[in-house]
Design an enzyme around this catalytic site. Structure first.
Site, PDB file in Angstrom:
ATOM      1  N   TYR A   1      -2.635  49.255  -9.702  1.00 44.23           N
ATOM      2  CA  TYR A   1      -2.478  48.395 -10.869  1.00 44.23           C
ATOM      3  C   TYR A   1      -1.002  48.306 -11.203  1.00 44.23           C
ATOM      4  O   TYR A   1      -0.291  49.317 -11.178  1.00 44.23           O
ATOM      5  CB  TYR A   1      -3.241  48.982 -12.074  1.00 44.23           C
ATOM      6  CG  TYR A   1      -3.064  48.194 -13.348  1.00 44.23           C
ATOM      7  CD1 TYR A   1      -3.603  46.913 -13.475  1.00 44.23           C
ATOM      8  CD2 TYR A   1      -2.366  48.723 -14.435  1.00 44.23           C
ATOM      9  CE1 TYR A   1      -3.452  46.188 -14.656  1.00 44.23           C
ATOM     10  CE2 TYR A   1      -2.215  48.004 -15.617  1.00 44.23           C
ATOM     11  CZ  TYR A   1      -2.755  46.735 -15.720  1.00 44.23           C
ATOM     12  OH  TYR A   1      -2.594  46.029 -16.891  1.00 44.23           O
TER      13      TYR A   1
ATOM     14  N   ASP B   1       6.015  51.481  -7.957  1.00 41.43           N
ATOM     15  CA  ASP B   1       5.609  51.385  -9.359  1.00 41.43           C
ATOM     16  C   ASP B   1       5.255  52.798  -9.818  1.00 41.43           C
ATOM     17  O   ASP B   1       4.189  53.321  -9.512  1.00 41.43           O
ATOM     18  CB  ASP B   1       4.429  50.426  -9.507  1.00 41.43           C
ATOM     19  CG  ASP B   1       4.008  50.261 -10.963  1.00 41.43           C
ATOM     20  OD1 ASP B   1       4.542  51.000 -11.823  1.00 41.43           O
ATOM     21  OD2 ASP B   1       3.150  49.403 -11.243  1.00 41.43           O
TER      22      ASP B   1
ATOM     23  N   LYS C   1       5.473  54.200 -19.817  1.00 38.24           N
ATOM     24  CA  LYS C   1       4.768  55.379 -20.320  1.00 38.24           C
ATOM     25  C   LYS C   1       5.716  56.524 -20.701  1.00 38.24           C
ATOM     26  O   LYS C   1       6.307  56.459 -21.763  1.00 38.24           O
ATOM     27  CB  LYS C   1       3.668  55.778 -19.317  1.00 38.24           C
ATOM     28  CG  LYS C   1       2.685  54.597 -19.137  1.00 38.24           C
ATOM     29  CD  LYS C   1       1.424  54.854 -18.377  1.00 38.24           C
ATOM     30  CE  LYS C   1       0.490  53.655 -18.526  1.00 38.24           C
ATOM     31  NZ  LYS C   1       0.140  52.938 -17.334  1.00 38.24           N
TER      32      LYS C   1
HETATM   33  C1  LIG Z   1       0.228  51.347 -17.174  1.00 35.73           C
HETATM   34  C2  LIG Z   1       0.756  50.781 -15.912  1.00 35.73           C
HETATM   35  C3  LIG Z   1       1.398  49.541 -15.854  1.00 35.73           C
HETATM   36  C4  LIG Z   1       1.477  48.618 -17.043  1.00 35.73           C
HETATM   37  O1  LIG Z   1       2.183  49.175 -18.088  1.00 35.73           O
HETATM   38  P1  LIG Z   1       1.962  48.577 -19.585  1.00 35.73           P
HETATM   39  O2  LIG Z   1       2.955  49.311 -20.386  1.00 35.73           O
HETATM   40  O3  LIG Z   1       0.535  48.870 -19.917  1.00 35.73           O
HETATM   41  O4  LIG Z   1       2.235  47.122 -19.488  1.00 35.73           O
HETATM   42  C5  LIG Z   1       1.968  49.150 -14.669  1.00 35.73           C
HETATM   43  N1  LIG Z   1       1.899  49.917 -13.574  1.00 35.73           N
HETATM   44  C6  LIG Z   1       1.280  51.102 -13.573  1.00 35.73           C
HETATM   45  C7  LIG Z   1       1.273  51.934 -12.346  1.00 35.73           C
HETATM   46  C8  LIG Z   1       0.663  51.569 -14.738  1.00 35.73           C
HETATM   47  O5  LIG Z   1       0.012  52.720 -14.718  1.00 35.73           O
END
Ligand SMILES: *Cc1c(COP(=O)(O)O)cnc(C)c1O
Length: 421
Positions: free
Chosen positions: A141, A236, A264
């Site tokens: 994701y 990511d 995060k």
């Molecule tokens: C949470 C997440 C996102 C998106 O971050 P948001 O702050 O919710 O937009 C993108 N990539 C990864 C791997 C994530 O866990």
């Protein structure tokens, strides 16, 4: 006021009654809890029920809820102004700290969410390579930008299909999606499309469809192929960054991406994202280069202060202790008959099925059993993320007392599940 009453009102304001879909509890059934306060590894809902939190706001709270030092750093910043819309010293302090933890990060830019970080990194890669196609992996994701809401198309590997309504087919056509843990598909894709690819993006420790831990050989090969074809490799690390090691998955695996995205943890509970990496690539970003990207609240001083107060406390001891806790808590969950808990450090995935490395291998029966367990654990005061496809998060605040509570709850729930069988 009861959670049910609050949720009834929420349904009149928000789609599904929530501000983000997985919070709606549709996967596990029942009504979402409304929370009024949190401390350490626990939080309390509007009915006064307390839970050991294993969701921890989906990852940012690596030190726990409401850590006094983080709050006072944010308050101190707040008292000097909530936002300037101009540079401030706190951005530099956080950037300096980040560079001390992530040596390959030449240049970076702060944004306000993980979604924004990924969207901007993809644009940077496209601007740098002057190519348009993106490769991503099923089960990773990357936030909800159009280019990333794409699933594998049927038949042809080349074109993806929108995984959400509202994503134009033309955007999805530019994203190719292949399976994790499939070296053959990886080779074939680069062989066919390598020269068209601007970027390959992956969660090096995929943690958004359960925890699909990859063989390092797969990730190393991806790195080599990106080098061979001039493709920007984007890690990511919005979840894994600052969680699995000071330098995230890149450090843990010994593989350096060209660009990286964070979110995060770097905001310490405030909305912050970041993308960055090689300086020749970051040179395309406006105002140095032709790739436009901006943000009214980017580098927000309060968020920078909370992020810095968090990262400053992430010492080698904290990582050692999180890893030990991870092992203890995984062992506690594995006392539940049939439950397996793949783990990287403080990321745990409780699943009633062993050895999954690809998104399409998760069995529906395993998820159905998780859903039952979720409701029963909730009654015992243990709050797991409300979906079997989500990982559980531990923090530095998860202590022996909470572990003992969870061990008792697991005993009760194991007996209840056995009676139902
Ligand atoms: C949470 C997440 C996102 C998106 O971050 P948001 O702050 O919710 O937009 C993108 N990539 C990864 C791997 C994530 O866990």
């Amino acid at each position: 006021m009861s959670n049910d009453t609050l949720f009834q009102e929420a349904l009149t304001h928000f789609p599904g009654g929530v501000s983000s879909p997985v919070r709606a509890f549709r996967a596990v059934g029942g009504t979402p809890k409304f929370f009024r306060k949190a401390w350490g590894s626990r939080f309390e809902d509007e009915e006064g029920r307390r839970y050991v939190d294993l969701c921890m706001s989906w990852g940012p709270l690596i030190l726990g809820h409401a850590v006094p030092e983080i709050i006072s750093a944010a308050v101190e910043a707040m008292q000097e102004g909530l936002t300037f819309g101009a540079p401030s010293r706190r951005e530099l302090a956080l950037a300096r700290r980040i560079k001390s933890m992530v040596p390959f990060l030449d240049k970076m830019r702060f944004v306000s969410s993980g979604t924004e970080a990924v969207m901007s990194a993809l644009r940077a890669a496209r601007g740098y390579t002057k190519r348009e196609r993106i490769l991503k992996f099923d089960g990773c994701y990357h936030g909800h930008s159009d280019a990333m809401l794409v699933k594998a198309g049927s038949g042809l590997v080349t074109f993806g299909e929108p995984s959400s309504a509202g994503v134009p087919r033309g955007f999805a056509d530019l994203t190719t999606v292949i399976s994790l843990d499939d070296l053959e598909a990886l080779e074939a894709t680069f062989d066919k499309l390598g020269h068209e690819l601007a970027a390959a993006i992956i969660e090096p420790i995929p943690a958004n469809n359960g925890l699909l831990v990859q063989d390092t050989t797969f990730l190393r090969r991806l790195r080599e192929l990106c080098n061979a074809y001039g493709v920007v490799l984007i890690f990511d690390e919005v979840i894994s960054g600052f969680r699995v090691a000071p330098g995230g998955a890149a450090e843990l695996l010994g593989i350096t991406p060209d660009l990286v995205t964070y979110g995060k943890i770097i905001g310490g509970g405030m909305p912050v994202g970041l993308y960055g990496g090689r300086k020749d690539i970051m040179a395309v970003i406006s105002p140095d280069g032709p790739v436009y990207q901006a943000g009214t609240l980017s580098g927000n001083p309060v968020a920078m202060a909370a992020g810095l107060a968090t990262l400053e406390r992430l010492t080698p001891n904290v990582y050692r202790s999180l890893d030990q806790k991870g092992a203890q808590w995984a062992a506690a969950f594995e006392k539940m008959p049939g439950l397996h808990v793949p783990r990287v450090g403080s990321l745990l995935w409780p699943l009633f099925q062993p050895g999954v490395k690809r998104a399409d291998r998760v069995e529906s029966g395993a998820i159905a059993r998780f859903n039952k367990m979720h409701g029963l654990l909730l009654k015992e005061g243990v709050y797991l993320p409300p979906s079997g496809y989500e990982v559980a998060f531990l923090s530095a605040a998860h202590g022996d007392e909470e572990l003992a509570h969870v061990e008792r709850a697991i005993g009760v729930v194991a007996a209840a599940l056995k009676n139902e069988d």
